[in-house]
Design a protein around this motif. Structure first.
Motif: not given
Length: 131
Positions: A103-125
């Motif tokens: 069945m698969g599972v939905a998982k939010n891989f962007l839960d730590g802020g998505g693009a915003a922390p990536l723009m600061k070269n961080m993986p998440a907030d």
């Protein structure tokens, strides 16, 4: 994105051709020097962070040297004149992970802020993110 394609994008961003790299210099050493001016472990890590984040969210660094990279999380992406939106695979919009059997599972891989922390070269907030 295949790793070789990402390296070609880095080569274009550096404004040099792959043929100019000396054969006795590794790709990582060469582009770390070309882009970050000093070749050390910290800068090599930064180079890979910049490369991966650009592939994910598109151009985000300054100066941008004229190579347009839309990023795989661009909801208005185009491929062969067809609109492509990969965001639901990353934001929990689809049951697309291998967890949950057939069945698969939905998982939010962007839960730590998505693009915003990536723009600061961080993986998440935060420290509990799936990022």
């Amino acid at each position: 994105m295949r790793f070789n394609s990402a390296l070609l994008a880095a080569a274009a961003a550096a404004g040099t051709a792959l043929a100019q790299r000396p054969t006795n210099t590794s790709i990582c050493d060469y582009y770390t020097m070309a882009l970050l001016k000093e070749n050390n472990a910290t800068n090599q890590y930064t180079l890979l962070t910049l490369l991966v984040n650009t592939a994910i969210i598109g151009n985000y660094t300054q100066p941008n040297v004229g190579v347009s990279v839309p990023g795989i999380l661009n909801p208005n992406g185009m491929y062969n004149n067809t609109k492509v939106n990969l965001v639901p695979y990353f934001d929990g919009g689809l049951a697309s992970t291998n967890e949950g059997g057939s069945m698969g599972v939905a998982k939010n891989f962007l839960d730590g802020g998505g693009a915003a922390p990536l723009m600061k070269n961080m993986p998440a907030d935060d420290m509990t993110s799936n990022q």
